[in-house]
Design a protein around this motif. Structure first.
Motif, PDB file in Angstrom:
ATOM      1  N   ALA A  20     -11.801 -35.758 100.920  1.00 32.79           N
ATOM      2  CA  ALA A  20     -10.656 -36.549 101.050  1.00 32.79           C
ATOM      3  C   ALA A  20      -9.631 -36.503 102.198  1.00 32.79           C
ATOM      4  O   ALA A  20      -9.354 -37.411 102.641  1.00 32.79           O
ATOM      5  N   GLY A  21      -9.409 -35.426 102.744  1.00 33.27           N
ATOM      6  CA  GLY A  21      -8.991 -35.458 104.178  1.00 33.27           C
ATOM      7  C   GLY A  21      -9.560 -36.095 105.286  1.00 33.27           C
ATOM      8  O   GLY A  21      -8.968 -36.636 105.907  1.00 33.27           O
ATOM      9  N   ARG A  22     -10.745 -35.884 105.415  1.00 29.06           N
ATOM     10  CA  ARG A  22     -11.551 -36.319 106.506  1.00 29.06           C
ATOM     11  C   ARG A  22     -11.660 -37.849 106.229  1.00 29.06           C
ATOM     12  O   ARG A  22     -11.714 -38.600 107.197  1.00 29.06           O
ATOM     13  N   ILE A  23     -11.596 -38.389 105.039  1.00 32.12           N
ATOM     14  CA  ILE A  23     -11.860 -39.755 104.871  1.00 32.12           C
ATOM     15  C   ILE A  23     -10.497 -40.540 105.315  1.00 32.12           C
ATOM     16  O   ILE A  23     -10.583 -41.433 105.835  1.00 32.12           O
ATOM     17  N   ALA A  24      -9.346 -39.817 105.021  1.00 34.78           N
ATOM     18  CA  ALA A  24      -7.907 -40.519 105.142  1.00 34.78           C
ATOM     19  C   ALA A  24      -7.808 -40.578 106.688  1.00 34.78           C
ATOM     20  O   ALA A  24      -7.452 -41.475 107.353  1.00 34.78           O
ATOM     21  N   ARG A  25      -8.270 -39.293 107.437  1.00 29.73           N
ATOM     22  CA  ARG A  25      -8.217 -39.528 108.788  1.00 29.73           C
ATOM     23  C   ARG A  25      -8.967 -40.298 109.595  1.00 29.73           C
ATOM     24  O   ARG A  25      -8.768 -41.126 110.155  1.00 29.73           O
ATOM     25  N   ALA A  26     -10.301 -40.631 109.120  1.00 30.68           N
ATOM     26  CA  ALA A  26     -11.345 -41.464 109.522  1.00 30.68           C
ATOM     27  C   ALA A  26     -10.707 -43.144 109.218  1.00 30.68           C
ATOM     28  O   ALA A  26     -10.740 -43.794 110.374  1.00 30.68           O
ATOM     29  N   GLY A  27     -10.067 -43.284 108.296  1.00 29.76           N
ATOM     30  CA  GLY A  27      -9.200 -44.574 107.853  1.00 29.76           C
ATOM     31  C   GLY A  27      -8.080 -44.854 108.973  1.00 29.76           C
ATOM     32  O   GLY A  27      -8.400 -45.838 109.573  1.00 29.76           O
TER      33      GLY A  27
END
Ligand code: RUB
Length: 307
Positions: A20-27
């Motif tokens: 969840a953290g990584r996809i938020a930063r990727a977005g």
């Protein structure tokens, strides 16, 4: 050739980028790059294009509110900007700030969560949460002697990432299959899991199987801790919205050729752990009970849109 927005959405959908953290930063990072490389100088066109980019990113995976919050924070000033340059600058500034604050939150949670771990503890974690792994690694870095059970987490087997991460951090770690959780729980002092979404009533949405881990912990009177940056709190649930649980391709579970053609396969990716099975939610602003989430969400929504 696909642009940064489509590529990022594909990477998230195909789980090349996950957690969840990584996809938020990727977005957020994709929107920053999109704004930096945007060709044109018309405000209305930019707003139209950035809205399309927002929809593409948000359409990649439905469950983790972290992605929605990351995108929303990145775009929070864009629609009130008075010029193209101000709009573009706001996306770049807010997106970068979001990513940096996300890393800071993970570090702060590691520091705070490690305090809950005692020398000699036996711990258990499920799936692969960089936030939960960070807590355990920090405790070990501080010299605490701990043993960890890590679940395999079918069908994607993210547990293999967890055991690798923990082993690299010098942690004594044992891999178990998901159905062995109850067999080991009596030996476990504390469970640490991550979060995709925390609702306003303190329920947790995380990797499927988390609720079974919580039930086993409850039965064995083992402490159950959720490691969650506050951008995993869902403002949308304040208004009663329910969280969509992603279902993925049956082929991730079993090859169609291995089962009779009339057999159906159900592959939900996340599940809901009710607040009553959660002892602590460890966030960057403090360790709280699930009952406190409503207050955090409503006060922040009143004062700012930072969650
Ligand atoms: C990963 C998962 C993790 C949370 C938190 O699921 O459920 O526990 O996303 O991760 P998936 P983090 O592999 O399907 O994305 O603490 O790294 O944000």
């Amino acid at each position: 050739m696909k642009g940064i927005i489509e590529t990022t959405a594909d990477d998230i959908r195909e789980m090349k980028v996950r957690g969840a953290g990584r996809i938020a930063r990727a977005g957020a990072d994709a929107l920053v790059k999109y704004a930096e490389e945007y060709r044109g100088n018309d405000l209305n066109n930019f707003l139209k294009d950035i809205s399309a980019a927002e929809s593409t990113i948000l359409g990649s995976r439905p469950t983790a509110v972290s992605l929605w919050n990351g995108v929303r924070i990145t775009l929070r000033d864009v629609r009130s900007a008075s010029s193209f340059e101000a709009a573009r600058e706001s996306v770049i500034r807010n997106g970068k700030e979001f990513s940096e604050s996300s890393f800071r939150a993970v570090d702060e949670i590691a520091r705070m969560g490690a305090k809950r771990i005692c020398d000699g503890d036996v711990l258990l974690t499920h799936c692969n949460s960089s936030t939960a792994v960070g807590v355990i690694a920090e405790a070990v870095r501080q010299g605490k002697d701990v043993k960890v059970y890590a679940t395999e987490s079918r069908p994607w087997r993210q547990g293999l990432l967890t055991v690798r991460d923990l082993s690299e951090a010098g942690v004594d770690v044992t891999l178990i299959i998901d159905s062995a959780v109850r067999s080991v729980m009596k030996k476990v002092d504390r469970v640490f899991v991550g979060a995709d979404t925390v609702t306003s009533s303190g329920d947790l949405i995380n990797k499927v199987g988390t609720s079974q881990v919580a039930l086993c912990a409850h039965e064995a009177r083992t402490e159950f801790n959720v490691c969650a940056e506050t951008y995993k709190f869902s403002p949308r649930t304040l208004a009663g919205e329910t969280v969509a649980i992603e279902e993925r391709d049956p082929g991730e579970v079993v090859s169609p050729s291995d089962i009779p053609s009339d057999v159906k396969v159900f592959n939900p990716v996340f599940d809901v752990t009710p607040a009553r099975y959660i002892d602590n939610i460890i966030t960057e602003i403090g360790i709280m009970s699930p009952g406190s989430v409503y207050g955090v969400l409503s006060s922040r929504m009143g004062a700012s849109t930072d969650i």
